[in-house]
Scaffold this motif. Structure first.
Motif, PDB file in Angstrom:
ATOM      1  N   CYS A  26       0.816  -1.219   0.000  1.00 14.79           N
ATOM      2  CA  CYS A  26       0.000   0.000   0.000  1.00 14.79           C
ATOM      3  C   CYS A  26       0.851   1.271   0.000  1.00 14.79           C
ATOM      4  CB  CYS A  26      -0.928   0.001   1.214  1.00 14.79           C
ATOM      5  SG  CYS A  26      -2.066  -1.396   1.217  1.00 14.79           S
ATOM      6  N   GLY A  27       2.129   1.106  -0.266  1.00 17.66           N
ATOM      7  CA  GLY A  27       3.021   2.262  -0.265  1.00 17.66           C
ATOM      8  C   GLY A  27       2.795   3.165  -1.457  1.00 17.66           C
ATOM      9  N   ASP A  28       3.126   4.419  -1.276  1.00 19.67           N
ATOM     10  CA  ASP A  28       3.031   5.424  -2.329  1.00 19.67           C
ATOM     11  C   ASP A  28       4.426   5.592  -2.918  1.00 19.67           C
ATOM     12  OD1 ASP A  28       2.578   7.515  -3.999  1.00 19.67           O
ATOM     13  OD2 ASP A  28       1.976   8.945  -2.459  1.00 19.67           O
ATOM     14  N   THR A  29       4.639   5.069  -4.100  1.00 22.96           N
ATOM     15  CA  THR A  29       5.966   5.077  -4.707  1.00 22.96           C
ATOM     16  C   THR A  29       6.417   6.463  -5.158  1.00 22.96           C
ATOM     17  OG1 THR A  29       4.987   4.479  -6.831  1.00 22.96           O
ATOM     18  CG2 THR A  29       5.861   2.690  -5.485  1.00 22.96           C
ATOM     19  N   VAL A  36      11.259   9.008   1.679  1.00 15.03           N
ATOM     20  CA  VAL A  36      10.109   8.958   2.570  1.00 15.03           C
ATOM     21  C   VAL A  36       9.175   7.858   2.079  1.00 15.03           C
ATOM     22  CG1 VAL A  36       8.127  10.244   3.447  1.00 15.03           C
ATOM     23  CG2 VAL A  36      10.270  11.438   2.984  1.00 15.03           C
ATOM     24  N   HIS A  37       8.848   6.951   2.967  1.00 16.17           N
ATOM     25  CA  HIS A  37       7.934   5.872   2.594  1.00 16.17           C
ATOM     26  C   HIS A  37       6.581   6.172   3.220  1.00 16.17           C
ATOM     27  CE1 HIS A  37       7.306   1.690   1.149  1.00 16.17           C
ATOM     28  NE2 HIS A  37       6.288   1.792   1.974  1.00 16.17           N
ATOM     29  N   LEU A  38       5.605   6.481   2.372  1.00 15.26           N
ATOM     30  CA  LEU A  38       4.261   6.799   2.858  1.00 15.26           C
ATOM     31  C   LEU A  38       3.293   5.693   2.458  1.00 15.26           C
ATOM     32  CD1 LEU A  38       4.078  10.590   1.958  1.00 15.26           C
ATOM     33  CD2 LEU A  38       4.556   9.567   4.176  1.00 15.26           C
ATOM     34  N   ILE A  39       2.322   5.469   3.320  1.00 16.60           N
ATOM     35  CA  ILE A  39       1.295   4.457   3.104  1.00 16.60           C
ATOM     36  C   ILE A  39      -0.009   5.162   2.763  1.00 16.60           C
ATOM     37  CG2 ILE A  39       0.115   2.469   4.108  1.00 16.60           C
ATOM     38  CD1 ILE A  39       3.275   2.288   3.948  1.00 16.60           C
ATOM     39  N   VAL A  41      -3.782   5.469   2.786  1.00 18.84           N
ATOM     40  CA  VAL A  41      -4.897   4.969   3.598  1.00 18.84           C
ATOM     41  C   VAL A  41      -5.960   4.311   2.719  1.00 18.84           C
ATOM     42  CG1 VAL A  41      -6.790   5.638   5.141  1.00 18.84           C
ATOM     43  CG2 VAL A  41      -4.515   6.616   5.471  1.00 18.84           C
ATOM     44  N   ASN A  42      -6.243   4.906   1.566  1.00 23.16           N
ATOM     45  CA  ASN A  42      -7.255   4.334   0.672  1.00 23.16           C
ATOM     46  C   ASN A  42      -6.854   2.941   0.195  1.00 23.16           C
ATOM     47  OD1 ASN A  42      -8.898   6.632   0.824  1.00 23.16           O
ATOM     48  ND2 ASN A  42      -7.769   7.627  -0.825  1.00 23.16           N
ATOM     49  N   LEU A  43      -5.558   2.741  -0.102  1.00 24.40           N
ATOM     50  CA  LEU A  43      -5.099   1.420  -0.530  1.00 24.40           C
ATOM     51  C   LEU A  43      -5.192   0.402   0.602  1.00 24.40           C
ATOM     52  CD1 LEU A  43      -1.955   2.269  -2.712  1.00 24.40           C
ATOM     53  CD2 LEU A  43      -4.172   1.417  -3.488  1.00 24.40           C
ATOM     54  N   VAL A  44      -4.904   0.839   1.825  1.00 24.16           N
ATOM     55  CA  VAL A  44      -5.021  -0.056   2.980  1.00 24.16           C
ATOM     56  C   VAL A  44      -6.470  -0.511   3.126  1.00 24.16           C
ATOM     57  CG1 VAL A  44      -4.850  -0.243   5.497  1.00 24.16           C
ATOM     58  CG2 VAL A  44      -3.053   0.933   4.224  1.00 24.16           C
ATOM     59  N   VAL A  45      -7.386   0.441   3.112  1.00 24.86           N
ATOM     60  CA  VAL A  45      -8.812   0.124   3.290  1.00 24.86           C
ATOM     61  C   VAL A  45      -9.299  -0.786   2.163  1.00 24.86           C
ATOM     62  CG1 VAL A  45     -11.144   1.095   3.367  1.00 24.86           C
ATOM     63  CG2 VAL A  45      -9.291   2.191   4.642  1.00 24.86           C
ATOM     64  N   LYS A  72      -2.141  10.057   3.480  1.00 31.88           N
ATOM     65  CA  LYS A  72      -0.928   9.252   3.539  1.00 31.88           C
ATOM     66  C   LYS A  72      -0.412   9.234   4.978  1.00 31.88           C
ATOM     67  CE  LYS A  72      -0.314   9.231  -1.101  1.00 31.88           C
ATOM     68  NZ  LYS A  72      -1.630   9.157  -1.653  1.00 31.88           N
ATOM     69  N   ILE A  73       0.119   8.074   5.384  1.00 25.35           N
ATOM     70  CA  ILE A  73       0.677   7.885   6.726  1.00 25.35           C
ATOM     71  C   ILE A  73       2.130   7.451   6.558  1.00 25.35           C
ATOM     72  CG2 ILE A  73       0.508   6.566   8.878  1.00 25.35           C
ATOM     73  CD1 ILE A  73      -2.366   5.889   8.178  1.00 25.35           C
ATOM     74  N   SER A  74       3.004   7.925   7.429  1.00 20.78           N
ATOM     75  CA  SER A  74       4.387   7.467   7.367  1.00 20.78           C
ATOM     76  C   SER A  74       4.423   5.970   7.682  1.00 20.78           C
ATOM     77  CB  SER A  74       5.269   8.223   8.357  1.00 20.78           C
ATOM     78  OG  SER A  74       5.026   7.793   9.677  1.00 20.78           O
ATOM     79  N   LYS A  75       5.385   5.286   7.108  1.00 16.65           N
ATOM     80  CA  LYS A  75       5.501   3.846   7.312  1.00 16.65           C
ATOM     81  C   LYS A  75       5.669   3.527   8.795  1.00 16.65           C
ATOM     82  CE  LYS A  75       8.191  -0.195   6.058  1.00 16.65           C
ATOM     83  NZ  LYS A  75       9.377  -0.691   5.379  1.00 16.65           N
ATOM     84  N   GLU A  76       6.460   4.315   9.498  1.00 16.24           N
ATOM     85  CA  GLU A  76       6.693   4.075  10.922  1.00 16.24           C
ATOM     86  C   GLU A  76       5.392   4.167  11.712  1.00 16.24           C
ATOM     87  OE1 GLU A  76       8.465   6.390   9.109  1.00 16.24           O
ATOM     88  OE2 GLU A  76      10.181   5.071   8.795  1.00 16.24           O
ATOM     89  N   ASP A  77       4.597   5.206  11.429  1.00 20.53           N
ATOM     90  CA  ASP A  77       3.308   5.358  12.115  1.00 20.53           C
ATOM     91  C   ASP A  77       2.360   4.208  11.772  1.00 20.53           C
ATOM     92  OD1 ASP A  77       4.142   7.686  13.343  1.00 20.53           O
ATOM     93  OD2 ASP A  77       3.101   9.023  11.952  1.00 20.53           O
ATOM     94  N   PHE A  78       2.380   3.782  10.502  1.00 19.57           N
ATOM     95  CA  PHE A  78       1.501   2.692  10.080  1.00 19.57           C
ATOM     96  C   PHE A  78       1.870   1.390  10.782  1.00 19.57           C
ATOM     97  CE2 PHE A  78       0.476  -0.881   7.286  1.00 19.57           C
ATOM     98  CZ  PHE A  78      -0.904  -0.753   7.268  1.00 19.57           C
TER      99      PHE A  78
END
Length: 103
Positions: A26-29, A36-39, A41-45, A72-78
């Motif tokens: 679900c990462g945003d490339t 920065v690796h962002l996740i 939220v829409n892809l997770v859901v 988008k959420i940071s990978k660490e927070d996710f």
């Protein structure tokens, strides 16, 4: 006692690995080049919904609160969120079960 500890460690390791895999999926490339690796939220859901997992309003609200304006959420927070998320744990359990039945 050591056996219980070993089992718990193995379960926690599987959880961490599953969260990492979901984060990669679900990462945003577009942001990765900047380190920065962002996740997304829409892809997770949508990944959870594809596995027939209902995301409770409370969990969705928590993810949205952690996310920026682009959802988008940071990978660490996710990863930290995923350790305590009922929906994420259910997702990982289903993925593991599917892997065992297809092997």
């Amino acid at each position: 006692m050591a056996v219980f500890s070993a089992l718990k460690n193995k379960k926690n390791q599987k959880l961490r690995e599953g969260i990492e895999e979901l984060a990669l999926k679900c990462g945003d490339t577009t942001e990765e080049e900047a380190g920065v690796h962002l996740i997304d939220v829409n892809l997770v859901v949508s990944s959870l919904e594809k596995m027939s997992i209902n995301v409770e309003d409370k969990e969705l609200a928590k993810m949205e609160k952690m996310a920026d304006k682009n959802k988008k959420i940071s990978k660490e927070d996710f990863v930290e969120y995923g350790k305590h998320s009922k929906a994420i744990k259910e997702y990982i359990d289903k993925v593991v079960r599917e892997e065992h039945t297809s092997s």
